[in-house]
Design a protein around this motif. Structure first.
Motif, PDB file in Angstrom:
ATOM      1  N   ASN A 115      22.328  40.853  40.179  1.00 56.10           N
ATOM      2  CA  ASN A 115      21.402  40.975  40.939  1.00 56.10           C
ATOM      3  C   ASN A 115      21.993  41.626  42.425  1.00 56.10           C
ATOM      4  O   ASN A 115      22.469  40.556  43.033  1.00 56.10           O
ATOM      5  N   ILE A 116      21.820  42.694  42.835  1.00 57.58           N
ATOM      6  CA  ILE A 116      22.160  42.832  44.358  1.00 57.58           C
ATOM      7  C   ILE A 116      20.888  42.901  45.329  1.00 57.58           C
ATOM      8  O   ILE A 116      19.810  43.373  44.987  1.00 57.58           O
ATOM      9  N   ASN A 117      21.202  41.977  46.289  1.00 57.59           N
ATOM     10  CA  ASN A 117      19.965  42.103  47.162  1.00 57.59           C
ATOM     11  C   ASN A 117      19.888  43.197  48.183  1.00 57.59           C
ATOM     12  O   ASN A 117      20.856  43.019  49.118  1.00 57.59           O
ATOM     13  N   THR A 118      19.093  44.079  48.045  1.00 64.58           N
ATOM     14  CA  THR A 118      18.968  45.171  48.825  1.00 64.58           C
ATOM     15  C   THR A 118      18.065  44.877  49.931  1.00 64.58           C
ATOM     16  O   THR A 118      16.956  44.393  49.871  1.00 64.58           O
ATOM     17  N   PRO A 119      18.375  45.387  51.340  1.00 62.09           N
ATOM     18  CA  PRO A 119      17.380  44.857  52.462  1.00 62.09           C
ATOM     19  C   PRO A 119      16.398  45.738  52.379  1.00 62.09           C
ATOM     20  O   PRO A 119      16.082  47.000  51.640  1.00 62.09           O
ATOM     21  N   PRO A 120      15.071  45.445  52.802  1.00 60.95           N
ATOM     22  CA  PRO A 120      13.695  46.140  52.675  1.00 60.95           C
ATOM     23  C   PRO A 120      13.879  47.386  53.561  1.00 60.95           C
ATOM     24  O   PRO A 120      14.468  47.196  54.672  1.00 60.95           O
ATOM     25  N   PRO A 121      12.978  48.423  53.410  1.00 66.29           N
ATOM     26  CA  PRO A 121      13.090  49.600  54.209  1.00 66.29           C
ATOM     27  C   PRO A 121      12.630  49.175  55.431  1.00 66.29           C
ATOM     28  O   PRO A 121      11.731  48.336  55.847  1.00 66.29           O
ATOM     29  N   PRO A 122      13.002  49.985  56.491  1.00 60.08           N
ATOM     30  CA  PRO A 122      12.562  49.719  57.912  1.00 60.08           C
ATOM     31  C   PRO A 122      11.093  49.872  57.984  1.00 60.08           C
ATOM     32  O   PRO A 122      10.427  50.890  57.275  1.00 60.08           O
ATOM     33  N   PRO A 123      10.521  49.404  59.072  1.00 54.09           N
ATOM     34  CA  PRO A 123       8.929  49.801  59.325  1.00 54.09           C
ATOM     35  C   PRO A 123       8.816  50.931  59.732  1.00 54.09           C
ATOM     36  O   PRO A 123       9.716  51.619  60.454  1.00 54.09           O
ATOM     37  N   PRO A 124       7.658  51.725  59.389  1.00 51.01           N
ATOM     38  CA  PRO A 124       7.619  52.809  60.079  1.00 51.01           C
ATOM     39  C   PRO A 124       7.355  52.883  61.561  1.00 51.01           C
ATOM     40  O   PRO A 124       7.045  51.803  62.223  1.00 51.01           O
TER      41      PRO A 124
END
Length: 242
Positions: free
Chosen positions: A63-72
């Protein structure tokens, strides 16, 4: 009297049949012998092929920990402030340069005495054949127009003969021919503008040298004014046979 042999047991009567059967049998045996193939035992691979089952490996799931998308992006509210224009701007007035009929034009009268006219004398070149008075060669003074022309041409020929020298280089190379020399006698009586045309530059230089030795003459006259007179003379360079 009885026969000693039994006719039914006679072998010779079927000899042709036996011969045909034997011949076919020999041909068959010969054909099979020619078609028979043998192989060397040393070239045969007698190795054993080991067949093993492929082992399936279980690949673990990572399982690769992908960072969350940036806030708008946050919307920026612009505030518009209305400022009263207090400063007065001076307008640039462009004056027209056009004139009308009411404006008078100042006239500047130029007197004739203020204009200086410089006369430029053009040097006129006249051909020897149409000149009113031909240039006078030294020694041809006091003759008529016709006699002066004859004397001029005779003096030119004598001058060429007296100063003629055949170039040694042209002699060695066997160069010969006619050289036409063009020159002019200016309003001061000097020989100028010497040009030549011939079979070789060696002969042209010699012809120009001869004409360059001409003495100063009395200039030709056209309408009682000294003018430049053009003249042409041919010089022949010919080698003697033998």
């Amino acid at each position: 009297m009885r026969a000693k042999k039994n006719p039914e047991l006679e072998i010779g009567r079927n000899s042709s049949l036996y011969f045909a059967v034997g011949l076919n049998l020999m041909l068959f045996i010969s054909w099979r012998a020619l078609e028979h193939k043998t192989y060397e035992q040393s070239n045969i691979d007698i190795g054993v092929v080991n067949v093993t089952e492929d082992m399936e490996e279980d690949i673990p799931v990572i399982n690769i920990n992908t960072p969350p998308p940036p806030p708008p992006p946050v919307a920026i509210q612009e505030s518009i402030q209305i400022v009263e224009d207090v400063k007065e701007i001076e307008e640039t007035v462009i004056e027209s340069t056009e004139t009308n009929q009411e404006e008078a034009i100042v006239e500047h009268i130029i007197e004739v005495s203020e204009v200086e006219v410089e006369e430029v004398e053009e040097e006129v070149e006249v051909a020897f054949a149409v000149i009113e008075q031909v240039p006078i060669f030294p020694g041809c003074e006091g003759l008529s127009k016709f006699e002066s022309k004859e004397c001029f041409q005779l003096k030119i020929q004598e001058h060429v003969k007296e100063n003629f020298e055949y170039p040694e280089t042209a002699v060695d190379l066997g160069i010969q021919g006619r050289v036409s020399v063009l020159f002019a006698i200016d309003s001061q009586g000097f020989v100028t503008g010497i040009r030549s045309r011939g079979p070789d530059r060696i002969l042209e230089k010699e012809a120009e040298r001869i004409i360059g030795l001409l003495p100063r003459m009395t200039p030709g006259m056209q309408r009682n004014k000294p003018v430049k007179v053009s003249y042409a003379v041919p010089i022949f360079f010919k080698l003697r046979d033998g």
